[in-house]
Structures are given as structure tokens and as C-alpha cells.
Design an enzyme around this catalytic site. Structure first.
Site, PDB file in Angstrom:
ATOM      1  N   LYS A   6     -92.194  40.155  45.436  1.00 15.36           N
ATOM      2  CA  LYS A   6     -91.442  41.251  44.820  1.00 15.36           C
ATOM      3  C   LYS A   6     -92.231  41.804  43.654  1.00 15.36           C
ATOM      4  CE  LYS A   6     -86.744  39.780  45.922  1.00 15.36           C
ATOM      5  NZ  LYS A   6     -85.400  39.579  45.425  1.00 15.36           N
ATOM      6  N   ARG A  31     -87.386  39.259  53.525  1.00 16.25           N
ATOM      7  CA  ARG A  31     -87.998  37.943  53.523  1.00 16.25           C
ATOM      8  C   ARG A  31     -89.138  37.862  52.522  1.00 16.25           C
ATOM      9  NH1 ARG A  31     -85.559  34.200  54.593  1.00 16.25           N
ATOM     10  NH2 ARG A  31     -84.385  33.862  56.480  1.00 16.25           N
ATOM     11  N   ASP A  66     -82.887  44.520  44.486  1.00 17.07           N
ATOM     12  CA  ASP A  66     -82.570  43.342  45.251  1.00 17.07           C
ATOM     13  C   ASP A  66     -81.373  43.710  46.123  1.00 17.07           C
ATOM     14  OD1 ASP A  66     -82.405  40.666  45.957  1.00 17.07           O
ATOM     15  OD2 ASP A  66     -80.864  40.322  44.443  1.00 17.07           O
ATOM     16  N   LYS A  67     -81.121  42.951  47.158  1.00 20.61           N
ATOM     17  CA  LYS A  67     -79.958  43.289  47.961  1.00 20.61           C
ATOM     18  C   LYS A  67     -78.745  42.446  47.584  1.00 20.61           C
ATOM     19  CE  LYS A  67     -78.849  41.495  51.849  1.00 20.61           C
ATOM     20  NZ  LYS A  67     -77.444  41.181  51.790  1.00 20.61           N
ATOM     21  N   THR A 118     -85.726  42.192  49.502  1.00 22.51           N
ATOM     22  CA  THR A 118     -84.725  41.159  49.640  1.00 22.51           C
ATOM     23  C   THR A 118     -85.297  39.923  50.309  1.00 22.51           C
ATOM     24  OG1 THR A 118     -82.659  40.588  50.696  1.00 22.51           O
ATOM     25  CG2 THR A 118     -83.931  42.330  51.718  1.00 22.51           C
ATOM     26  N   LYS A 125     -69.547  33.396  70.665  1.00 18.86           N
ATOM     27  CA  LYS A 125     -69.589  34.589  69.817  1.00 18.86           C
ATOM     28  C   LYS A 125     -71.052  34.956  69.585  1.00 18.86           C
ATOM     29  CE  LYS A 125     -69.421  32.199  65.352  1.00 18.86           C
ATOM     30  NZ  LYS A 125     -68.679  31.969  64.137  1.00 18.86           N
ATOM     31  N   ASP A 142     -83.505  38.293  52.251  1.00 21.09           N
ATOM     32  CA  ASP A 142     -82.754  38.215  53.502  1.00 21.09           C
ATOM     33  C   ASP A 142     -83.612  38.552  54.694  1.00 21.09           C
ATOM     34  OD1 ASP A 142     -80.243  37.331  53.221  1.00 21.09           O
ATOM     35  OD2 ASP A 142     -79.476  39.234  52.423  1.00 21.09           O
ATOM     36  N   PHE A 157     -76.851  28.396  67.683  1.00 24.85           N
ATOM     37  CA  PHE A 157     -77.434  29.727  67.455  1.00 24.85           C
ATOM     38  C   PHE A 157     -78.946  29.617  67.264  1.00 24.85           C
ATOM     39  CE2 PHE A 157     -79.053  32.688  64.333  1.00 24.85           C
ATOM     40  CZ  PHE A 157     -78.657  33.893  64.875  1.00 24.85           C
ATOM     41  N   ASN A 167     -84.424  34.881  41.398  1.00 29.45           N
ATOM     42  CA  ASN A 167     -85.543  35.285  42.249  1.00 29.45           C
ATOM     43  C   ASN A 167     -86.028  36.691  41.912  1.00 29.45           C
ATOM     44  OD1 ASN A 167     -83.074  36.204  43.156  1.00 29.45           O
ATOM     45  ND2 ASN A 167     -83.824  36.541  45.210  1.00 29.45           N
TER      46      ASN A 167
END
Lengths: 273, 1194
Positions: B797, B791, B395-396, B678, B563, B680, B540, B820
Site C-alpha cells: 500500500k 490482496r 482502504d476498503k 485492500t 450454497k 481483501d 468451499f 494495516n
């Protein structure tokens, strides 16, 4: 002959003649040997009752089931000693004669006592202990094994203390051999006799054999061995030869390994990453 | 009956779920699961029968039970019953005790969870109830920072509009806040009496494991309301930033999505275990073969020789014929030779593994002082598999990274801050001891914040305009929400940890973000309170990769602060700042090279008139219905042009855990493939990939697969494959036959020298995992040095792990820290949980747990390798020993008329395995080590034999059994030769079976002891004690059971009286024993000597080095430093989703402050839609996953 139980009591005798080229110096041991006799079969080996042999009275009258089928006779009386091992005891007797050059014959005296292990004679085999009774009375109510000629309390007619379960021949026989060809000690030369203080002199001998133990039906052979002993026990060619072979092989291996090590392993030549 | 039940079950499963609020009677009809969870296996009453049943299911135990029954039949019993029952009972008891302790701990942890408190609405008031007593349909109250008790439908909350925030770290590992909103109709049920009257009925899907999908309908007051994932709080989430909320339980206990995702607890077996089972079966077959040979021998012997012997030994009634006698003998020999299947094997293996587990638990080098966590082997059956791992799935978040973002460096106006220099202008490495800047003068500072470069705070104090503007920007341009718990105690709630880090940095440097209303932002600048008017937030999104705010400062100037990703910002810079751009760009590369996440900042002054015009356009655009988004984007683009004045970059450190790059490098050297899975997003994942050395710039190619359809994915995978093939073909062209190369895939794998990496997206993964593509994916992935999947859902996983596990046959290890990761941890051969920030779920489900990722290196390379080495060594010796021991009976069979006579004393047979030889081999299995831990880590290549299964496989097994057979052969025939004509020194005959038994037994014990002495690489005091102790114990027991005393008590059980003393006092016996020992041991010794000299393995080399070094000097410490490769990349890993911009400007989530529609452009008449937008976006991923699930079910 033995196949027929009724013949078990009968015997015959014969004579074998041989001569010794060299004298046997020192203690001389007299063995009988059997070939192709399987004392090491499982059911045979189990067929004994150590409880009976150590003198337990319950076992005397009530032998263990291991003794099957030699527990009781047809009348239901317990057999003492029970079991196949005791039943098949080697019962030939030997008498050794020395014939000197003058043609005179001397009976070679053999010690028939003290041929067992100390623990066997004194611990493992005991007669049932009963005060004030003769051995025959103690064994009252039991019968002799089927193939036996005499009951256990009359095995040694010469020496009353060598009767019952503590009879030397019985003890020797009861120590079952590991292989089908085996030798068992019969007696030791009695060197107190004036003719044999140095051992057996060279010359011709004869053995008178009282033949009781049949071997032909199981294609067995009987033999008699006279031998002296070395520092590590009985005459044995295997050990010296095995040692010689092994040590020469090891020498060879050692040389090879040294060479290999010299060429490849020294200073870790192969050991670099 | 059974079939019927299944059908009923099936119908039931298809049925929808009906849940009625506040109506326990109604819900009870359906017998839904209650909220109790149970992971334990036994209770007090079921323990004995179930455990015994389970144990006897094991092949070995069942086998011994059969043996025991055989031994009770007198006709075939060649051994006494005690030879089997003593070891069997010993084995069963030891295993049962172990199982009982394991289950006790499971009971405890279940109880802990089940007894958590929750508040349930019943009888008109809130009652405290234990978790396990919560039922479906109950309405429960949750408070801030509490775990959600079960899967509940959100009814109302303390926040306006029934909003509530949750953190789903336990579920998917993401720590950013997610928003859930109750139905409008239920959101005003805020007080208890109203809630009591609520009697809505929810009809929804049956329990399933899809975390991101929920469909249902609420029926209430004769209307229908659709329900989706945005209205449901799942068990395992944590309520954040919300004072309280009420919800209605829909799924409870084992039916919750979290538990459904956990998967079944299946018993993990190591590959050695499986091999061992196969081998036991082989041995069993071998045993039967021997039995058949000997049985046939017996038939022949009985018919040819035995029948002549019947006068001495009549046949028993049962042995009516030679054939039948052979049949009985077969069984007798099965009993006799049973010790080739070593009963104590399994229990010894268990003991070893337990010991190895304790070594892991006790390892101080795997103890984390900060969190006071020691490594823990939670499963004690997998240790040696740790030495065979080929794939690590990691996992990250929280595993590779600490999940803490830290503002670490910045470059302002061409000047770099953040590094510390000593007096000679040398860069100083920052450690815990480096003095950090003192922020105590700032009453609002965050004490946890650390910064080491004093020059930056000097610059702030000196009122350097650029620096001040820099921090002002950081304090203004964000969408962070603020919670002021008490005066001065500020808590920032950001959507992404990056933002939080930036705002916190500004706060500590004196630009404190104090308050926010829809139109204002209040800062406390260097102690002065300043209020800015917020004119617009240009939020954003993934395309824009930047965000801006437009504010009017107290002086009345309008300013745009922006930014964003460096590339995006650089494009929009005013050309006048080119010089500055060069320097900054340089700094940027430098930061990125250090693995920091970079961000560029800029601002511009806006002309009042210009802004007015733009604002009008914006207002107009936001009322347009068609293409509104595009038009807004164009407008945003327009105003963000020509940024200038100040150019700065910040570098945020997504703090990797200590030692992560080093660990990864080391594992890579050990040929362990590391896959990062991950939740993410792609950019973040790649970013981390680079910073932890998984991805490198010197890699030939990094393939990114992010197709949305099956075809796209297929194409991308294929082209990547072709790329590799063509490249390597070019590389080896000429000498290799191409068709050959493709014929053997694994051979091809070896030939790929170039380094590749694969990055694959969650939705592509869903397609790639389909049956027709999974092979392509797997082949490609295995050609790559590194694989990153982003993702991915928890189930995916697990699917990835399953894929590798199924098709590669390799040992997989999964490491993670969040709930998770649980399914992945449970799927992999070995699951490792980090007991870290994200709760204990992963650690509880894992096989091994510790505090830091870097301990994985030690776990695998040291403990795993040792365990594997020891286990293999142990097994080899064990089989050798048992074969040497048992086969003597086989040889003896040929001399005893195949009568199943044992060679040894029965007591020797009983005790040989469990007393005479068990401890030395256990000692070796516990403590032996070929190479020290230091060298294990230093030479990761030492790990490879384990992966290739070299130390114990079928070949090794054959070799060691062959050695065993050879030993038994030599043992028997040397003794046979010697006893053939042996007499004692006193002349009494000496060829009796008992003397033979004792001599051969003594030789055997000495041979196997010498052998283990030679096999032991590493002697500890315990080894000495065990080995010499065992020999001593052998002689003590030998003399004890052949003593007069014990014979006097049990004459028929100890018939060997006196044999030992008369036998071992003979010189010739010792000559035989010496000969046997030498002959049996020397060949093996010579072979291993030759092997080390001629074909040394890496292990031998390292050992050699280790020994020579020990001789010379103590080893010097040589820690490996891993250099990060430097690269320039745009690493704007911003928030996970679109920010809260709309939420903020619409003021919906503000409790105070009135909203004036005229002034905030982003709202206007569409403001009612903002929530839908937000929810729609947050569901983007779920839609994709839905597709994937559909695809998976087809």
C-alpha cells in the site's frame, strides 16, 4: 572656502536685485533654498543628539556617540550642539529692501520668530535648566561647533530668549529635509509695518546677502523664495496636475468598465455554467 | 569512529537473533529493544536546545538571526536591533509553545500504550507487568480478547493441540479468524512449573517488517524444531476464541513487525510550504540584487558626489574608500530591506493552519453522533494541501464498508422478501424509523439483528415448508464455530462475516444453531431441539465456489444442502425447475443491482443406496495419495448434481458506510482519482467497487491484472494500454496526429474520454511495482477512472502511494482505519484515519481523523478548498504588502545618496508587520470564503483549481510582487512630487524627512487596508474588527510614540515627537493620501472587474449565483441522489480462505466428543495432514509475498 576650517569665520556680502510684476497679497513667506545638499544621508541624519538638544545635562557634557565625528574638539571638550547636522547650519543672513518708484528704499521687516513647529520649539528643543545662571554659564565647558562663528548661546544677538538650543534658525535647520533640494523658512513678512499691511507691493527689490555658507564645492546652489500660500499650504503644482490626470484616467476606466459590463457582464451572460 | 560503528552495526544486522526463554541474563547480552515504544521527540531537558536548534534550521529564522548579528555592527546598522529581535522572539516563542503541546500529546499516548498490563512468568508465578517492562525471552500469558503484547512464539494454549485463534485486523485489516498452532513438543507445557523449566533457545531472523514471513529454529532438549509464521503471534493481533495462551517474546517494542511496518515519522510539508521556501530564497536573491545595486550606487555616489560633501560629513575611519563604503552600504541595505522576507509569514501561516484545524475540529457536520466522535485535525500543518488532493487511496474494510454483513433480502421459491411496501404497494425506503420485525418471542434471538419485512416471519410461523427448509439450510450448511458464553448467549465465530450473517438470520427466524460435534449439528427449530447427523462437509474452495453438507435428519432422510455462487449453483440445477430459475434469476439481478452480495441455495434428497455407494468411493478416494484433491473434487461434483426442490437466493448487504457512493461520485466530479487498496480478495473488492459506484457497468472496460510472473503482468498491462490507445485513436482518428498524441502523455490523458477501471491483484502488483514496469502501471492507472488493488500488504500500500507521489508530483491522500493502513497513511501527503471499529492505530498515525468515510467529502471540498483558497489569498496579499512596504526604501535610495537611510520611523518598521497589518490579513486568512460550504459541495468542479495549483504559484507570486512594487513606486513618487514643493498652512517648511515618513507610512497603511478590504470576499464581525481596529491602532500608536510624554522619557528613541500632529492636521497631506490610495488601488480593481466580466471562472459564476439567489430567496436544499447502476453479476464473495470443514469433521478443535474414525470420510488416515493443509493454504499468500520481497530486494 569652507573646506579650510580656518576660513569658517570669514564672510563676504553681495546684493541681488529683482522686481515684482504683481503685488504679493497677504502673508508673504521668505524661504532660503539649497540644492544638492544632502541632509538625508543616513550618517548625517543620525549625527545629532536629541538628548543634548532637549537639555539633558549629562548629554551636554557627554554627547552621544552618534554625533561622531563632531563630539569633541581637539582639546577633548564636548561640542554643543554636537553632530554633523548642527555643525553644518545654514548661516547666510538676508536683508530684503523695497525700492519704491521715488527711489526710496525701505527695509522689508521680516519676522524671524515663530517659524518653527510648536512641538519643536516647546518640547523637542530645550535649553538645560539651571537656576540663576546665564546661558553662557550653562554652556561653560562646551565649545561651539567647528564651522560656527558664534557659540550657541549667542546665536541671536537681538533677542536673548532666542538663544541656545531653542534658537529658531537652529530648530529649522535641525529638521532635516527629506530630499537634497529643499527650502527652509527664513522669515515671514511683518505686516504690522505700514508699508506692507497688504503684503508686498509690486516694484523693485534687492536682497543683501551676508554670504557665509559655501555651496560651490559640492556643486550646490542657493536660492531665495518669496511666496504666498493657498488654502492647502504652499504653492504646489504637482497636486492639482496629479489630481487632474488621475481623475481623467479614472473617468476613462469607468467608461471602459461600464461598456464592458454592459456588453458582457450584465444579467450574468457569462455567468451561466 | 563513526565509520567503525556503522560497520559493526552492519555485521550485527546480518547476524541471527538468539533468544533464550526465561533467561534475561543471556538475552541482555544482545541489548535487544525492550517493549517500550516512543514516538515523542523531546523531554523536559532536551526541549529547549533541540527545539531552538530545529527552529533556527529553518531558513527564515536563521536569516533573521544573521540579520540580528549584522545589526549589532554599528558601521552598517541602519536599523535598531529591536526592529528584528521583537518579531523574531515572538515567532520563536509561538512556535515553541505549539511544538511543546504537540509533543505533550505524543507523550500521553505513548504512556497509555506502554502502561497496559500484561502477565509475565517470573520467579515461578505470573506477575502483572506493564507492557514496557516486558523483555525479549520472557514468557507471557495472554487471555481472550487481549492485544498481543509483542511478537511472541506461541508455546501452548487452552485449546487442544496448542491451537489458538487470532484476529489480525490491526495488522492487515482482515477480521476473519486465523489459526496459529504451537509446536507439538511445546503444546503440552500447559502449567506454570513446566513453563518455568522451559529453556529453549530460538535462533531467528533479525527484526524486519514482513508480516507474513518468519523463519527460525527452536533448540530445545538437544533437538531442532523449525519455526514459521504459523507459530508466531504478532504484536497488534487480538486473541480470539482462546481462553489463554502462553508465548515467548521474540521481538519487542520498536523491533516488532508492527512497529517496523510503521515506518519513520517524517515531517510532512505541504507543497505550498515548499513553494514558500523557494520563494523566500528567490526573494532573498532579489534582496541581494537590490543590495548590490544600491551598494554600487553608493560607491558611484560617494566617488562622484559624496566626496564633495565630506566637509559636512567626514568619512569615518572604516570608510576609507568609496568601494568599501559601497560594501558597507550593501549590508546596511540588506538590513533595511529585510522586510521583503517576511518574518511574520511563517508564524502567520502556522496560526492560520491552527485556526483552520480548529474549524475542522468544531465542524458539527463532521461529528458522528452514534460514536460521539468529532473530526480531529491531528496535524495542524497540512490544511491547505487538503484543497489540492488529486489521488485518494482508500482502504476498503472499515473505510468504505462498515465491515458488518447484514442479511437483508431473500427470494424463496420465487417469492421475494425483504422489501417493505406501504398500503398502496409502493416500495418504502428503509430508514431507521421503519418498524422492524419483532423477534422477542424467540428467546435465543440476536438483538442486534434487524429485518423489516414481516411477511417472512409470518411465513415461518405458518410453517411454509420452503421457507423452513431455507432457514434449515442456513443453519446447517456452514462451518461456523459456536461459543455459548452463558445459557442462551450464543456467539458465532465464523471465518467470514457473510456466513455469520446467514447463520444469525436463521437463528432469529427460529432455526438456531445450538451445538456442533464432529458428527452432529444440533439446531433448535422453532423451539424444538433437533439433532442432525453430519455425514460429510464438501468444503468451499476458490474453484468450486460452493459448499455443501450432507446430513441425516431425525426422520432418517439423507439430504444434501448446498450454497454457492449463483452461476455455479444454476449449472447444477435439475432442469425441472427452469421456471423457478428464471424468477429467481431476476430477483438475483435485482439484489445485485442494489449492491448486495448474493448467494444461491439449493438442496437435494439423497437416496440411501446412492449415498452409500458415493460414500465408499469418497472414502477410497481420500486414501489415494496421488491426485487426491482432484478425485475428491470429481466426487463432490457428482453428488452435487441435480439439485432441485427448492431454489432460493439470499442477499447479504456488506453494509457500506453511509453516504459512500455519493461521496465517491462527488469526489470523482472534483477530478479526484480514487484508488482502493485492500487486503481483501479480488471478488470482494470488485463487488464493493460496484456497490460504491467506483466501478460501473457503463464503463468501457475493467482491466483485471492477475498475472503471476513478471512477464504475464507486463503483457497484461501492455495489452490494456494498447486497448485504450487503439480505442481512443479510433475515436479521434483523422483530426489528430498520432505521433503528436503519444508525444505528450498528459495531453493524451486529457483526450481519453472513455472510462476505464483497473483491478490488480497483490502478487501482480508486486511485479508491476518493479522499476521496469512501474511506469507502465502508473500510466495505465492514471488513464483509468478507478483503480482497485486487492490482496495487498501494508508495505505494498505504501509502495503504491509512494509511486504516485514520486512520479506524478500530485498530492495524495490515504484513508484507512486499521493498523494495516498505517504505513500508507504515513507515506501519503495526507493521512486520514477513521476512528472506527479496528482500533485506533490508524487514527493515531493519521493527520486527520473522523468517524465516517463520507466526511472526507466535506474535509476536502469544503475545508480543504477553503484552506487552500484562504492560504493562497493570504500569501498573495502578504507578499504584496511586504513588497509595497519595503521597496519604498529602494526608491528612496536614489535620493538619499544610497546611504541606507530608512524612509519610515524605526518603530513603524518594527510594528508594521506584527501589529498594523497582521490581524486584518489573519482575519482574511481565517474567515474568507469565496463560495459557501453548501455551494462548495454542490459544485465539486470548484475543487479543480487547487489541484492545478492555480491560486498560488510562481506566476501569481510574480503578479503580486509586481503589484507590490508598483504600489511602492507610486507611493514613493507621489509623495516625492507632493513634498517637493510643499509648505504648511502656517508657512513653515514641510519637506522634512520626518513629515515625509509619517505621511508615506499613513498612506501605506491606508492603501493596504483598503486593498484587503477589497480582497475580502466574506465579511465577518471579526474582519471588521480587525481591519478597522488595525487602522485605529495605527493612529493610536502613531500619536502615542510621537507624544511629548514618551519623548520626555526616551528622547533619543522617539525623535518623531510632534510630527504626526503637525503633519496630519494638514489638508494637503490628506489630499496626497487620498490621491495615493486611489491611484494604487484602482488599477487592480479594474483588472479584477474586467476579468470577472470577460473571463469568469467557475468560482465567479457560483458566486454570482450565490449572490443573486441570496437576493431572491434562501437556497433550496437539493441533495444529490446517486443511483446505483444495476447489473447482474455473480457476487459470491464467500470466505477468505478455505473453510474450517476439515477442522470440524476431524474434531481436532472440539474439546468434547469422541471421534470415531469410521464415520467421517474427510479424515481417514490423512487426518494427520489436515493441519498442514490448512496452514499451507493460509500461507499461500505469504509465499507469493516472499517472492515479491525477494524481488524487491534484488
Amino acid at each position: 572656502m569652507r573646506k579650510n576650517v580656518s576660513n569658517a569665520g570669514e564672510g563676504c556680502s553681495c546684493k541681488a536685485v529683482f522686481s515684482l510684476e504683481k503685488p504679493f497679497k497677504g502673508d508673504v513667506f521668505f524661504y532660503y533654498g539649497l540644492k544638492n545638499f544632502h541632509q538625508n544621508l543616513r550618517r548625517y541624519m543620525d549625527s545629532r543628539d536629541d538628548g543634548q538638544m532637549v537639555g539633558r545635562k549629562t548629554n551636554l557634557k557627554n554627547p552621544s556617540s552618534y554625533c561622531s565625528p563632531f563630539i569633541r574638539d581637539q582639546n577633548g571638550l564636548p561640542i554643543a550642539p554636537c553632530g554633523a547636522v548642527a555643525n553644518s547650519i545654514f548661516n547666510d543672513t538676508f536683508t530684503l529692501f523695497h525700492h519704491d518708484s521715488s527711489g526710496k528704499s525701505f527695509k522689508v521687516p521680516l519676522l524671524r520668530r515663530g517659524i518653527t513647529w510648536y512641538t519643536d520649539k516647546n518640547v523637542k528643543f530645550r535649553n538645560p535648566k539651571v537656576d540663576n545662571l546665564t546661558l553662557a554659564q550653562v554652556f561653560q565647558g562646551t565649545v561651539k561647533p567647528l564651522y560656527w562663528q558664534r557659540p550657541v548661546y549667542e546665536l541671536d544677538q537681538a533677542d536673548p530668549t532666542n538663544n541656545g538650543f531653542i534658537n529658531d534658525d537652529l530648530i529649522v535647520w535641525m529638521r532635516e529635509a527629506a530630499f537634497p533640494n529643499f527650502k527652509k523658512l527664513y522669515g515671514v513678512l511683518y505686516r504690522a509695518d505700514e508699508h506692507f499691511t497688504q503684503g508686498l507691493p509690486a516694484g523693485s527689490y534687492s536682497i543683501e546677502i551676508n554670504y557665509n555658507f559655501p555651496v560651490q564645492h559640492f556643486r550646490g546652489r542657493k536660492e531665495v523664495v518669496l511666496t504666498t500660500l493657498t488654502w492647502f499650504g504652499g504653492q504646489n503644482h504637482f497636486l492639482p496636475i496629479a489630481y487632474l490626470v488621475t481623475s481623467s484616467l479614472i473617468l476613462l476606466i469607468a467608461v471602459t468598465l461600464t461598456v464592458v459590463w454592459w456588453k458582457f457582464g450584465k444579467n450574468g451572460k457569462n455567468m451561466e455554467e | 569512529m563513526n565509520a567503525k560503528a556503522v560497520v559493526v552495526d552492519g555485521v550485527f544486522k546480518k547476524k541471527e537473533r538468539h533468544v533464550k526463554a526465561n533467561a534475561r541474563d543471556f538475552n541482555d547480552k544482545f541489548s535487544y529493544a525492550d517493549n517500550r515504544i516512543k514516538t515523542s521527540k523531546y523531554d523536559i531537558f532536551t526541549f529547549l536546545p533541540i527545539n531552538l536548534f530545529e527552529q533556527l534550521q529553518r531558513v527564515a529564522n536563521a536569516y533573521f538571526l544573521v540579520l540580528l548579528t549584522l545589526q549589532l555592527i554599528p558601521e552598517i546598522s541602519s536599523l535598531s536591533w529591536f526592529t528584528t529581535i521583537v518579531p523574531l522572539v515572538l515567532v520563536l516563542v509561538i512556535t515553541a509553545v505549539k511544538d511543546a503541546t504537540d509533543d505533550y500529546f505524543r507523550h500521553k499516548s505513548d504512556q497509555q500504550v506502554n502502561n497496559r498490563q500484561s502477565q509475565v512468568l517470573s520467579g515461578g508465578s505470573l506477575q502483572n507487568e506493564k507492557w514496557m517492562n516486558v523483555r525479549v525471552g520472557d514468557i507471557i500469558k495472554l487471555e481472550n480478547n487481549q492485544f498481543v503484547t509483542a511478537d511472541i512464539l506461541l508455546l501452548c494454549s487452552s485449546e487442544p493441540n496448542g491451537l489458538c485463534y487470532i484476529e489480525t485486523a490491526e495488522l492487515d485489516g482482515e477480521t476473519n479468524l486465523k489459526v496459529r498452532q504451537a509446536l507439538t513438543i511445546t503444546s503440552d507445557l500447559g502449567d506454570i512449573s513446566k513453563l518455568m523449566d522451559f529453556d529453549g533457545e530460538v535462533v531467528c531472523e533479525p527484526p524486519n517488517n514482513k508480516l507474513d514471513k518468519f523463519t527460525g529454529t527452536l533448540y530445545w532438549r538437544d533437538s531442532k524444531y523449525p519455526l514459521d509464521n504459523g507459530k508466531v503471534l504478532l504484536r497488534g493481533c487480538v486473541l480470539r476464541n482462546t481462553e489463554w495462551c502462553f508465548g515467548m517474546v521474540i521481538f519487542a517494542g520498536l523491533q516488532t513487525k508492527l512497529m517496523q511496518n510503521c515506518g519513520r515519522t517524517n515531517f510532512k510539508r505541504t507543497s505550498i510550504d515548499k513553494l514558500m521556501n523557494t520563494l523566500v530564497l528567490w526573494i532573498f536573491a532579489f534582496l541581494i540584487c537590490m543590495g548590490v545595486i544600491l551598494g554600487m550606487g553608493n560607491t558611484i555616489w560617494e566617488s562622484r558626489i559624496g566626496r564633495n560633501f565630506q566637509a559636512f560629513l567626514p568619512l569615518s575611519e572604516l570608510q576609507s574608500s568609496a568601494v568599501f563604503s559601497g560594501f558597507l552600504t550593501f549590508w546596511s541595505y540588506i538590513i533595511n530591506l529585510n522586510t521583503v522576507v517576511p518574518i511574520s509569514l511563517y508564524v502567520s501561516v502556522e496560526v492560520l493552519r491552527l485556526g483552520h484545524s480548529y474549524f475542522i475540529n468544531w465542524d458539527r457536520k463532521m461529528y458522528h453522533r452514534q460514536t460521539d466522535t468529532a473530526a480531529e485535525a491531528r496535524t495542524t500543518t497540512l490544511n491547505e494541501e487538503l484543497g489540492q488532493v488529486e489521488f485518494v487511496f482508500s482502504d476498503k474494510t472499515g473505510t468504505l464498508t462498515q465491515n458488518i454483513m447484514v442479511f437483508s433480502k431473500c427470494s424463496i421459491n420465487g417469492r421475494k422478501y425483504g422489501d417493505v411496501y406501504d398500503e398502496f404497494d409502493q416500495k418504502v425506503e428503509i430508514t431507521d424509523k421503519t418498524a422492524c420485525v419483532d423477534f422477542s418471542s424467540n428467546p435465543l434471538c440476536d438483538r442486534g439483528f434487524k429485518f423489516y419485512d414481516g411477511s417472512l416471519s409470518e411465513a415461518v410461523k405458518l410453517e411454509d415448508a420452503a421457507v423452513q427448509e431455507f432457514f434449515r439450510l442456513l443453519a446447517l450448511c456452514h462451518t461456523v464455530m459456536l461459543e455459548e458464553k452463558s445459557e442462551g448467549l450464543l456467539v458465532y465465530q465464523a471465518q467470514s462475516p457473510d456466513e455469520e450473517a446467514l447463520v444469525t438470520a436463521a437463528r432469529n427466524f427460529g432455526f438456531v444453531f445450538r451445538a456442533r460435534t464432529p458428527e452432529t449439528i444440533t439446531l433448535c427449530e422453532m423451539g424444538r431441539t433437533v439433532t442432525y447427523h453430519l455425514l460429510a462437509i464438501l468444503d468451499f474452495n476458490n474453484v468450486r465456489k460452493r459448499m455443501s453438507v450432507i446430513v441425516r435428519n431425525p426422520q432418517g432422510q439423507i439430504k444434501l444442502y448446498s450454497k454457492g455462487a449463483d452461476t455455479v449453483i444454476f449449472e447444477r440445477l435439475d432442469p425441472s425447475s427452469d421456471d423457478l430459475m428464471c424468477t429467481t434469476s431476476e430477483h438475483l439481478s435485482e439484489f445485485a443491482g442494489e449492491g448486495l452480495r448474493t448467494l444461491a441455495l439449493a438442496y437435494r434428497d439423497l437416496d440411501e443406496n446412492h449415498f452409500e455407494v458415493w460414500m465408499k468411493k469418497l472414502l477410497f478416494a481420500s486414501t489415494v495419495i496421488e491426485n487426491r484433491e482432484d478425485q475428491l473434487a470429481v466426487l463432490y461434483e457428482e453428488i452435487e448434481q441435480g439439485l432441485k426442490e427448492m431454489l432460493t437466493t439470499t442477499a447479504i448487504e456488506d453494509k457500506l458506510q453511509e453516504g459512500v457512493p455519493e461521496t465517491i461520485a462527488c469526489l470523482n466530479l472534483a477530478d479526484i482519482k480514487i484508488w482502493v487498496l485492500t487486503g481483501d480478495k479480488l471478488e470482494t473488492a470488485m463487488n464493493i467497487g460496484y456497490s460504491c459506484n467506483l466501478l460501473r457497468d457503463d464503463m468501457n472496460e475493467v482491466f483485471v491484472v492477475s498475472g503471476h510472473t513478471l512477464l504475464e503482468v507486463q503483457q497484461q498491462l501492455r495489452s490494456a494500454m494498447e486497448h485504450i490507445h487503439s480505442l481512443s485513436r479510433a475515436g479521434i482518428a483523422g483530426d489528430a496526429d498520432k505521433s503528436d498524441m503519444f508525444a505528450d502523455d498528459s495531453a493524451f490523458e486529457e483526450t481519453v474520454i472513455a472510462e476505464y477501471a483497473l483491478v490488480i491483484n497483490g502478487h501482480s502488483l508486486a511485479h508491476a511495482l518493479e522499476p521496469q514496469l512501474e511506469h507502465v502501471l502508473l500510466d495505465l492507472a492514471c488513464l483509468c477512472k478507478a483503480v482497485i488493488c486487492c490482496r495487498v500488504t501494508p508495505m505494498q500500500k505504501a509502495q503504491v502511494v509512494e509511486l504516485v507521489k514520486r512520479h506524478r508530483g500530485a498530492v495524495t491522500l490515504a484513508i484507512g482505519d486499521g493498523a494495516n493502513d498505517v504505513s500508507m497513511i504515513k507515506t501519503a501527503h495526507i493521512g486520514v484515519g477513521l476512528s472506527g471499529q479496528e482500533g485506533m492505530q490508524a487514527a493515531l498515525a493519521s493527520d486527520y481523523s473522523f468517524a465516517q468515510f463520507r466526511y472526507l467529502q466535506r474535509l476536502l471540498l469544503v475545508h480543504g478548498r477553503w484552506s487552500y483558497f484562504r492560504m493562497c489569498h493570504f500569501l498573495r496579499y502578504f507578499f504584496y504588502k511586504n513588497f509595497a512596504f519595503t521597496l519604498v526604501h529602494f526608491w528612496y535610495g536614489f535620493f538619499c545618496g544610497f546611504s541606507a537611510q530608512t524612509v519610515y520611523d524605526q518603530w513603524f518598521i518594527t510594528l508594521f508587520n506584527i501589529v498594523y497589518t497582521s490581524l486584518p490579513v489573519l482575519g482574511m486568512g481565517l474567515f474568507d470564503q469565496d463560495v459557501s460550504d453548501h455551494n462548495s459541495l454542490r459544485y465539486p468542479g470548484l475543487y479543480k483549481p487547487g489541484q492545478r495549483n492555480l491560486l498560488f504559484n510562481k506566476r501569481q507570486f510574480f503578479l503580486c510582487t509586481l503589484q507590490g512594487m508598483g504600489t511602492s513606486f507610486l507611493l514613493f513618487f507621489i509623495h516625492y512630487g507632493a513634498f517637493f514643493a510643499m509648505a504648511r498652512e502656517d508657512g513653515s517648511h514641510f519637506s522634512d524627512q520626518q513629515a515625509f515618513a509619517v505621511t508615506i507610512a499613513t498612506s501605506l497603511v491606508i492603501v493596504v487596508t483598503v486593498q484587503i478590504g477589497l480582497d475580502t470576499h466574506y465579511w465577518t464581525a471579526v474582519n471588521h474588527l480587525f481591519i478597522w481596529g488595525s487602522v485605529a491602532v495605527y493612529f493610536v500608536i502613531l500619536f502615542a510614540i510621537q507624544s511629548n510624554g514618551i519623548f520626555g522619557i526616551f528622547p533619543s528613541h522617539f525623535p518623531f515627537i510632534g510630527t504626526a500632529s503637525s503633519c496630519l492636521s494638514e489638508k494637503s497631506v490628506w489630499l496626497v493620501i487620498l490621491l495615493t490610495t486611489v491611484v494604487c488601488v484602482v488599477p487592480g480593481l479594474a483588472v479584477s472587474f474586467l476579468r470577472v466580466d470577460l473571463f469568469p471562472t467557475l468560482t465567479d459564476k457560483v458566486r454570482h449565483l450565490q449572490q443573486s439567489r441570496r437576493r431572491k430567496r434562501p437556497p433550496e436544499r437539493n441533495p444529490r441522489r446517486v443511483r446505483r447502476t444495476s447489473s447482474h453479476r455473480s457476487a459470491y464473495a464467500f470466505s477468505h480462505q478455505q473453510g474450517y470443514g476439515e477442522l470440524i469433521t476431524s474434531g481436532k478443535n472440539m474439546r468434547t466428543g469422541t471421534v470415531s474414525p469410521a464415520r467421517s470420510p474427510a479424515r481417514t488416515q490423512h487426518s494427520s495432514n489436515w493441519m498442514e493443509n490448512i496452514l499451507k493454504r493460509s500461507n499461500e499468500v505469504s509465499c507469493i509475498s516472499d517472492e515479491q520481497h525477494k524481488a524487491a530486494t534484488v
